[in-house]
Write an enzyme that holds these catalytic residues in place. Structure first.
Site: not given
Ligand code: NAD
Ligand code: TDX
Length: 345
Positions: A19, A42, A87-88, A130-132, A155, A157, A159, A254
């Site tokens: 993102i 990275l 970053a997370a 996050t919504d989590e 995770y 908790a 956040k 799912n």
């Molecule tokens: P991602 O795992 O793709 O990217 C995380 C980035 O953070 C990576 O580039 C990683 O190298 C960097 N990073 C990790 N630890 C670090 C550290 N200690 N110092 C500096 N950089 C670090 O994650 P994403 O899916 O892009 O999520 C980005 C943010 O959005 C996160 O905070 C996540 O909690 C939040 N979020 C994600 C989702 C989702 O569905 N992916 C939904 C809601 C919120």
């Molecule tokens: O192999 C799988 N099989 C499966 O059934 C994986 C990886 C996931 N799942 C299910 C678990 C969840 O119900 O799919 C759903 C989505 O899983 P994830 O992609 O791991 O997402 P989720 O656990 O919902 O969390 C995501 O949304 C909130 C992001 O990873 C988080 O970073 C964000 O905060």
């Protein structure tokens, strides 16, 4: 309508991830006079290929650093008037194997950033949450920003802990902070450990698609561009100390999403494989987004169109994800899925 802020140099942490990298592009596109400093450790999820098109752009600078490294962060923050913290450690399954690492980045790292922001007099700090943090929501309702946080896995908790630290800096030091709580996001450049890109890439490879438990869990899917426009709006117009839900209004089961992916790729439903469930698995998330909508945000992308485009992107960019899947990912996959009794193919 709240006042519109402007900034000159924005630090985007985690900007080499999924993102974050999409947001860096949106930020420079929408605010061509801004400078951006991307700070990223990275980790396995960070990928400079996501930002390669910005090499040579005088508005962009990359700093490889850990957000928990106070000295490096204080150096990188010089001259920044806004911080957006993506970053997370972001994958729930990994948090079940290594909760400590999540606390270090998602709680302590947030503290280090806040402390540096306070010392540098940063004008605005946006924490990406996050919504989590709400925990799972039973049928028929939606989480609102004032609801009690009930995170149920390491995770979420961690956040929620990051959010609490942000609130402490607002109340104690008067730091100007806002929070976004995004729902499940999908689109190009998402690391293939997450559900949608895992299902797409496994299907292309002809490998089984691991469905946790009965596959009837629901997520509210949000296209990455819509998540980024929500973040940008809250950065510029959000009210200090407030949190904003950013959701797609698009709940999907799912198993249905995995089936749509197989259909689009012309693959057999026989590839679906039910495996052991995720411990503490939240069954449903749903967000009330009226507060962000009142600021002027709305999700503009249709789920089925963007899912199809995302599938096509992964099909057209095999080099990007095959490089990932042949590296650290392979070891992770064995560790996570073998313990679920999956046939990992
Ligand atoms: P991602 O795992 O793709 O990217 C995380 C980035 O953070 C990576 O580039 C990683 O190298 C960097 N990073 C990790 N630890 C670090 C550290 N200690 N110092 C500096 N950089 C670090 O994650 P994403 O899916 O892009 O999520 C980005 C943010 O959005 C996160 O905070 C996540 O909690 C939040 N979020 C994600 C989702 C989702 O569905 N992916 C939904 C809601 C919120
Ligand atoms: O192999 C799988 N099989 C499966 O059934 C994986 C990886 C996931 N799942 C299910 C678990 C969840 O119900 O799919 C759903 C989505 O899983 P994830 O992609 O791991 O997402 P989720 O656990 O919902 O969390 C995501 O949304 C909130 C992001 O990873 C988080 O970073 C964000 O905060």
């Amino acid at each position: 309508m709240a006042d519109e802020r402007t900034f000159t140099r924005v630090m985007v942490t985690g900007g080499a991830g999924f993102i974050g990298s999409n947001y860096v592009h949106l930020l420079l596109e929408r605010h061509p006079d801004y400078e951006v400093v991307v700070v990223d450790k990275l980790t396995y999820a960070g990928n400079l290929a996501n930002l390669a098109d910005l090499d040579g752009d005088p508005r962009y600078r990359f700093v490889e650093a850990d957000i928990a490294d106070a000295e490096a962060i204080e150096r990188a923050m010089v001259g920044c008037d806004a911080v957006v913290n993506f970053a997370a450690d972001s994958h729930v399954d990994r948090s079940l194997h290594d909760p400590g690492g999540f606390i270090r980045t998602d709680v302590h790292g947030v503290f280090v950033l806040l402390e540096a922001a306070r010392k540098h007099g940063v004008a605005r700090f946006l924490q990406i949450s996050t919504d989590e943090v709400y925990g799972h929501f039973p049928e028929g309702g939606e989480s609102r920003e004032g609801d009690r946080l009930r995170p149920r896995n390491p995770y979420s908790a961690a956040k929620a802990g990051g959010e609490m630290m942000v609130n402490a800096y607002v109340e104690t030091y008067g730091l100007d902070c806002v929070i976004t709580r995004g729902s499940n996001t999908f689109g190009p450049y998402q690391y293939p450990e997450k559900f949608i890109p895992l299902m797409i890439t496994n299907a292309i490879e002809g490998r089984p698609l691991p469905i946790y438990g009965d596959g009837q869990q629901r997520r509210d899917w949000l296209y990455v561009r819509d998540h980024c426009t929500g973040v940008d709006l809250v950065l510029h117009r959000g009210v200090t100390g407030e949190a904003y839900n950013i959701g797609g209004g698009n709940e999907q089961v799912n198993l249905d999403v995995a089936t749509l992916i197989l259909d689009r790729l012309g693959k057999s439903p026989d590839l679906l494989q039910h495996v052991g469930d995720r411990p503490g698995h939240d069954r449903r998330y749903a967000l009330d987004t009226s507060k962000a909508e009142a600021l002027g945000w709305e999700p503009r992308h249709d789920f089925s169109i963007m899912l199809a485009e995302t599938i096509d992107w992964y099909a057209a960019n095999e080099g990007w994800w095959r490089t990932i899947k042949s590296g650290e990912f392979a070891e992770w996959y064995d560790r996570n899925y073998a313990t679920r009794g999956a046939h990992i193919g």
